[in-house]
Design an enzyme around this catalytic site. Structure first.
Site, mmCIF file in Angstrom:
data_model
loop_
_atom_site.group_PDB
_atom_site.id
_atom_site.type_symbol
_atom_site.label_atom_id
_atom_site.label_comp_id
_atom_site.label_asym_id
_atom_site.label_seq_id
_atom_site.Cartn_x
_atom_site.Cartn_y
_atom_site.Cartn_z
ATOM 1 N N VAL A 277 25.900 -30.258 6.032
ATOM 2 C CA VAL A 277 27.243 -30.486 6.564
ATOM 3 C C VAL A 277 28.060 -29.201 6.564
ATOM 4 O O VAL A 277 28.931 -29.016 7.433
ATOM 5 C CB VAL A 277 27.968 -31.607 5.785
ATOM 6 N N GLY B 236 23.316 -38.494 5.420
ATOM 7 C CA GLY B 236 24.685 -38.645 4.943
ATOM 8 C C GLY B 236 25.403 -37.314 4.978
ATOM 9 O O GLY B 236 25.201 -36.512 5.888
ATOM 10 N N GLU B 237 26.274 -37.083 4.003
ATOM 11 C CA GLU B 237 27.068 -35.853 3.870
ATOM 12 C C GLU B 237 28.178 -35.746 4.911
ATOM 13 O O GLU B 237 29.040 -34.892 4.811
ATOM 14 C CB GLU B 237 26.201 -34.585 3.975
ATOM 15 N N GLY B 238 28.131 -36.548 5.977
ATOM 16 C CA GLY B 238 28.993 -36.325 7.123
ATOM 17 C C GLY B 238 28.285 -35.567 8.223
ATOM 18 O O GLY B 238 28.915 -35.115 9.186
#
Length: 350
Positions: free
Chosen positions: A97, A316-318
């Protein structure tokens, strides 16, 4: 905070701006509807921001991190120590990210919502909203207290208002927390009334007997809680500190008419929490993508959100939200910069 009155604090999307955006889309030099979801998105953004055309100039990605007591049951391929290590990686600029935020020109804010060992950092893009050294084991007891859940939610609302005050006009959500796909699966099972096996995926890559164990843990937690729960109770029972903060950010952003980019399975579970507390907040949400976790698609369907991308992401993480930021900006620019049939002297359809 009276959570019973939250919906009253969120306005409907602006119907006049929506109508203006639809009319302009229909006049642009293309067959009506030819730009698909980009057209729908531009109209939604006009309704959110009360501007036609809308504009996104200062996006920010907010990554909330926390640990989960259920990780002690071996539901992840990685130890809980990785949560804190990845927060350090975010702050050093070496995570996925981090790279994607630089690539799309978005700011990145990292929040310690409840990492096992509280993070200490002087980094400008870090803030501590520490609620405890991870949650309790949701399989056998409530993940957090009512006070912790309410505090997480209220902190998220406050963060969203601060970001809006700083001029951020798009908030993309991300998270980090070993064990949090298990929490997301539990929340999805409860909110969407689905069996554990339908909503539980491989997360960080658990295989074979560990995957079956993860399904059993989700089923055990959901059975412990039961289906007759509402308000903050699902978050209290099976949620995570980062999920509570993200749910609050969704509601707070909606209160300020700031669009929200929802990322993967965990941030979508946070949107389920937000929907339960303030249904109108979901009108302000955009689904960045649909990932590889089976519960992600189920949760998106429950929310009525159609994903912009399908890339089999499960990080995930954005990361998916970061990738979708240029699409949101493109939707705005199409509405703003494309010529109309009249201005370009192009004949309309017969």
């Amino acid at each position: 905070m009276n959570i019973d009155d939250l919906s009253a604090t969120i306005a409907e999307l602006d119907s006049a701006a929506i109508q203006q955006a639809q009319q302009r889309q229909d006049q642009l030099t293309k067959p009506q509807g030819a730009l698909g979801l980009l057209e729908t998105l531009s109209i939604q953004l006009a309704g959110i921001t009360q501007q036609c055309p809308p504009s996104v100039q200062k996006p920010i990605i907010v990554v909330a991190a926390a640990d989960h007591g259920v990780a002690e049951y071996g539901v992840s391929a990685y130890p809980s120590s990785v949560t804190a290590q990845m927060v350090a990686n975010f702050l050093a600029g070496g995570a996925a990210v981090s790279v994607l935020a630089r690539h799309v020109g978005a700011e990145l804010l990292i929040i310690d919502a409840g990492v096992q060992t509280a993070i200490v950092s002087e980094a400008a893009n870090f803030r501590s909203e520490w609620l405890g050294a991870g949650t309790h084991n949701l399989a056998i007891e409530p993940a957090m207290s009512q006070a912790q859940a309410q505090s997480a939610f209220e902190r998220g609302i406050r963060i969203a208002h601060e970001l809006a005050d700083a001029g951020h006009d798009l908030i993309a959500l991300g998270e980090m927390g070993i064990g949090n796909t298990t929490a997301a699966a539990c929340l999805t099972a409860i909110y969407c009334q689905q069996p554990a096996a339908a909503v539980t995926g491989h997360g960080t890559g658990v295989q074979a007997e560990h995957y079956q164990r993860k399904i059993e843990v989700v089923a055990q937690a959901v059975a412990r809680v039961g289906s007759n729960v509402d308000g903050l109770q699902p978050l209290i029972e099976v949620g995570g500190f980062e999920i509570g903060i993200l749910a609050g950010i969704i509601v707070g952003a909606a209160q300020r008419r700031v669009p929200i980019l929802v990322d993967g399975f965990i941030t979508t579970a946070a949107a389920l929490v937000a929907q339960a507390l303030a249904p109108k907040a979901i009108d302000y949400c955009i689904a960045a993508h649909c990932g590889a976790e089976p519960g992600h698609r189920i949760a998106l369907q429950q929310l009525g959100l159609r994903p912009l991308l399908e890339l089999d992401l499960r990080l995930g993480e954005g990361s998916g939200a970061a990738l979708a930021i240029p699409l949101v900006q493109a939707a705005c620019r199409i509405l703003s910069e494309m010529a109309t049939f009249a201005s370009a002297h192009v004949d309309t359809a017969l």
